[in-house]
Design a protein around this motif. Structure first.
Motif, mmCIF file in Angstrom:
data_model
loop_
_atom_site.group_PDB
_atom_site.id
_atom_site.type_symbol
_atom_site.label_atom_id
_atom_site.label_comp_id
_atom_site.label_asym_id
_atom_site.label_seq_id
_atom_site.Cartn_x
_atom_site.Cartn_y
_atom_site.Cartn_z
ATOM 1 N N TYR A 120 0.847 -1.183 0.000
ATOM 2 C CA TYR A 120 0.000 0.000 0.000
ATOM 3 C C TYR A 120 0.891 1.244 0.000
ATOM 4 C CZ TYR A 120 -4.392 -2.494 0.625
ATOM 5 O OH TYR A 120 -5.506 -3.293 0.428
ATOM 6 N N SER A 121 1.223 1.698 -1.199
ATOM 7 C CA SER A 121 2.068 2.872 -1.365
ATOM 8 C C SER A 121 1.535 3.699 -2.524
ATOM 9 C CB SER A 121 3.515 2.469 -1.643
ATOM 10 O OG SER A 121 3.628 1.849 -2.919
ATOM 11 N N PHE A 122 1.856 4.978 -2.513
ATOM 12 C CA PHE A 122 1.400 5.854 -3.589
ATOM 13 C C PHE A 122 2.099 5.520 -4.901
ATOM 14 C CE2 PHE A 122 -0.090 7.929 0.179
ATOM 15 C CZ PHE A 122 -1.301 8.474 -0.212
ATOM 16 N N ALA A 123 3.333 5.065 -4.802
ATOM 17 C CA ALA A 123 4.036 4.647 -6.018
ATOM 18 C C ALA A 123 3.338 3.453 -6.656
ATOM 19 C CB ALA A 123 5.489 4.306 -5.690
ATOM 20 N N LYS A 124 2.912 2.497 -5.839
ATOM 21 C CA LYS A 124 2.236 1.310 -6.357
ATOM 22 C C LYS A 124 0.876 1.675 -6.952
ATOM 23 C CE LYS A 124 1.553 -3.065 -7.125
ATOM 24 N NZ LYS A 124 2.310 -3.756 -8.200
ATOM 25 N N MET A 157 -7.362 15.292 -6.453
ATOM 26 C CA MET A 157 -7.932 15.733 -5.177
ATOM 27 C C MET A 157 -7.337 14.911 -4.043
ATOM 28 S SD MET A 157 -10.389 14.999 -2.671
ATOM 29 C CE MET A 157 -10.992 16.065 -1.363
ATOM 30 N N ASP A 158 -6.793 15.571 -2.994
ATOM 31 C CA ASP A 158 -6.311 14.874 -1.804
ATOM 32 C C ASP A 158 -5.316 13.785 -2.213
ATOM 33 O OD1 ASP A 158 -6.629 12.716 0.420
ATOM 34 O OD2 ASP A 158 -7.534 14.469 1.339
ATOM 35 N N TYR A 159 -5.587 12.512 -1.910
ATOM 36 C CA TYR A 159 -4.689 11.429 -2.305
ATOM 37 C C TYR A 159 -4.488 11.379 -3.821
ATOM 38 C CZ TYR A 159 -4.405 8.912 2.220
ATOM 39 O OH TYR A 159 -4.134 8.525 3.502
ATOM 40 N N GLY A 160 -5.454 11.869 -4.558
ATOM 41 C CA GLY A 160 -5.334 11.860 -6.007
ATOM 42 C C GLY A 160 -4.169 12.697 -6.502
ATOM 43 N N GLN A 218 -8.378 -0.495 8.751
ATOM 44 C CA GLN A 218 -7.616 0.521 9.475
ATOM 45 C C GLN A 218 -6.122 0.354 9.244
ATOM 46 O OE1 GLN A 218 -8.463 1.423 13.531
ATOM 47 N NE2 GLN A 218 -10.565 2.035 13.112
ATOM 48 N N GLU A 219 -5.656 -0.896 9.173
ATOM 49 C CA GLU A 219 -4.239 -1.135 8.914
ATOM 50 C C GLU A 219 -3.866 -0.686 7.500
ATOM 51 O OE1 GLU A 219 -6.090 -3.126 10.960
ATOM 52 O OE2 GLU A 219 -4.816 -2.296 12.538
ATOM 53 N N VAL A 220 -4.800 -0.857 6.557
ATOM 54 C CA VAL A 220 -4.582 -0.349 5.199
ATOM 55 C C VAL A 220 -4.394 1.158 5.235
ATOM 56 C CG1 VAL A 220 -5.719 0.047 2.975
ATOM 57 C CG2 VAL A 220 -5.792 -2.228 4.020
ATOM 58 N N GLN A 221 -5.272 1.846 5.962
ATOM 59 C CA GLN A 221 -5.203 3.303 6.005
ATOM 60 C C GLN A 221 -3.947 3.788 6.738
ATOM 61 O OE1 GLN A 221 -7.107 4.681 4.003
ATOM 62 N NE2 GLN A 221 -8.553 2.990 3.729
ATOM 63 N N LEU A 222 -3.546 3.084 7.781
ATOM 64 C CA LEU A 222 -2.312 3.455 8.474
ATOM 65 C C LEU A 222 -1.108 3.290 7.553
ATOM 66 C CD1 LEU A 222 -2.833 1.987 12.066
ATOM 67 C CD2 LEU A 222 -3.023 4.372 11.328
ATOM 68 N N ALA A 223 -1.120 2.259 6.718
ATOM 69 C CA ALA A 223 -0.027 2.070 5.750
ATOM 70 C C ALA A 223 0.030 3.235 4.774
ATOM 71 C CB ALA A 223 -0.206 0.752 5.009
ATOM 72 N N MET A 224 -1.135 3.709 4.338
ATOM 73 C CA MET A 224 -1.171 4.841 3.413
ATOM 74 C C MET A 224 -0.762 6.143 4.125
ATOM 75 S SD MET A 224 -1.923 3.667 0.411
ATOM 76 C CE MET A 224 -2.544 5.025 -0.593
ATOM 77 N N ASN A 263 5.799 11.113 -0.422
ATOM 78 C CA ASN A 263 5.415 12.095 -1.434
ATOM 79 C C ASN A 263 6.141 13.417 -1.238
ATOM 80 O OD1 ASN A 263 3.465 10.336 -2.618
ATOM 81 N ND2 ASN A 263 2.012 10.875 -1.007
ATOM 82 N N VAL A 264 6.362 13.787 0.010
ATOM 83 C CA VAL A 264 6.985 15.075 0.300
ATOM 84 C C VAL A 264 8.368 15.154 -0.338
ATOM 85 C CG1 VAL A 264 7.704 16.662 2.127
ATOM 86 C CG2 VAL A 264 5.660 15.235 2.438
#
Length: 326
Positions: A114-118, A140-143, A236-242, A249-250
């Motif tokens: 669960y990563s933004f790169a993936k 938008m947001d995560y987008g 919740q664990e998925v969201q914590l990973a994100m 990203n920063v």
């Protein structure tokens, strides 16, 4: 003995039939129509990418220019339910759900990256499967980090940005982000557990209503369906990973900003200025790097489409008509 009631009913039916011969004589028939399918109607599809079912909404004529709609946290393509038909009359629209969101598969956090790169990689694959090589993108947001990572890999494919409360500058990461930054600095169980409050119903409702002009006009359907997805075992664990991976990203911000300056994609920025998560501090810096930018601050909160959907749709259509080649 003859049943008088039955005889009376039969006589009445016979009289009705004789009085209305066309009823009995007319055969059943089918009416053929040449009515065309409404291209603005949203259809629901999925693609298996790396073994994960990625759900997406689609509308419009695929021969027309494509608009990719990338949702935020904690929602899904559902946030675009009203925008899609407005755009689909003249454009081809695709709105996917990320893994762990919406109608897409939700593998457990320990079984999936669960990563933004993936996620960006999977979205590129989806567009490749759809034979889309040029598109405008709503971020938008995560987008925003998903879309900007896609842009970094294939900048020549992006015909324009529509940016709505999506960050690419550190000025936009204010006090709301302090507990998340603590998790980036030290990804301990304690720091992760401190973020679980963001995943409850009160926080979900707050995200949709805070900063709006009329909170009572925000459909509670938003809260109910989002919270149902957040409350699934393991989510919740998925969201914590994100949350944790958002810190990566920063480090990409300077690269994206350099690409903005180099490629100068036409940009429409329509930002809810009362957003506490992504305040307007993160909107203004885009003007430093993008020369062809139309800049609007809207008097609403995080999910600006809920109050300003009509305005955003009209602004998008005008912008796309001017900056998109048929």
């Amino acid at each position: 003995m003859t049943n008088p009631i039955k005889s009376a009913l039969c006589a009445s039916f016979l009289a009705l039939t004789l009085a209305s011969p066309n009823i009995a004589a007319s055969p059943a028939f089918a009416v053929e129509t040449n009515a065309m399918i409404d291209v603005t109607q949203t259809s629901f599809h999925s693609e298996i990418i790396d073994g994960i079912r990625i759900a997406y909404r689609e509308a419009g004529d695929p021969a027309k220019p494509t608009i990719l709609l990338l949702h935020g946290f904690p929602t899904s393509s559902h946030m675009f339910r009203n925008l899609i038909p407005e755009l689909a009359a003249n454009y081809h629209v695709i709105a996917p759900d990320y893994p762990g969101f919406g109608a897409s598969d939700m593998p457990l956090a320990e079984e999936f990256d669960y990563s933004f790169a993936k996620v960006a990689e999977m979205m590129i694959t989806l567009l490749d499967r759809k034979d889309v090589n040029n598109y405008a993108v709503y971020l938008m947001d995560y987008g925003a980090p998903v879309g900007f990572r896609m842009f970094a890999q294939h900048p020549e494919r992006v015909s324009g940005f529509i940016i709505q409360n999506g960050n690419a500058y550190e000025e936009g990461l204010r006090e709301f982000w302090d507990p998340i930054k603590a998790y980036w600095a030290e990804p301990s169980t304690e720091n992760g557990d401190a973020l679980r409050g963001f995943l409850g119903m009160e926080a979900t409702k707050w995200q949709f209503t805070h900063g709006t002009q009329n909170p009572d006009a925000i459909s509670p359907d938003n809260f109910w369906h989002v919270q149902y997805l957040l409350d699934r075992p393991g989510n919740q664990e998925v969201q914590l990973a994100m949350f944790l991976d958002y810190g990566t990203n920063v480090a990409e911000y300077p690269k994206w900003q350099a690409l903005f300056r180099e490629y100068q994609p036409p940009t429409l920025l329509m930002w809810g200025k009362n957003d506490h998560i992504f305040p307007a501090d993160g909107a203004h810096p885009y003007k430093r790097d993008l020369n062809n930018i139309e800049f609007h601050l809207l008097d609403t909160g995080h999910f600006a489409l809920e109050e300003f959907g009509i305005n955003i749709a009209a602004g998008m259509i005008e912008f796309l008509d001017q900056n998109t080649t048929p």
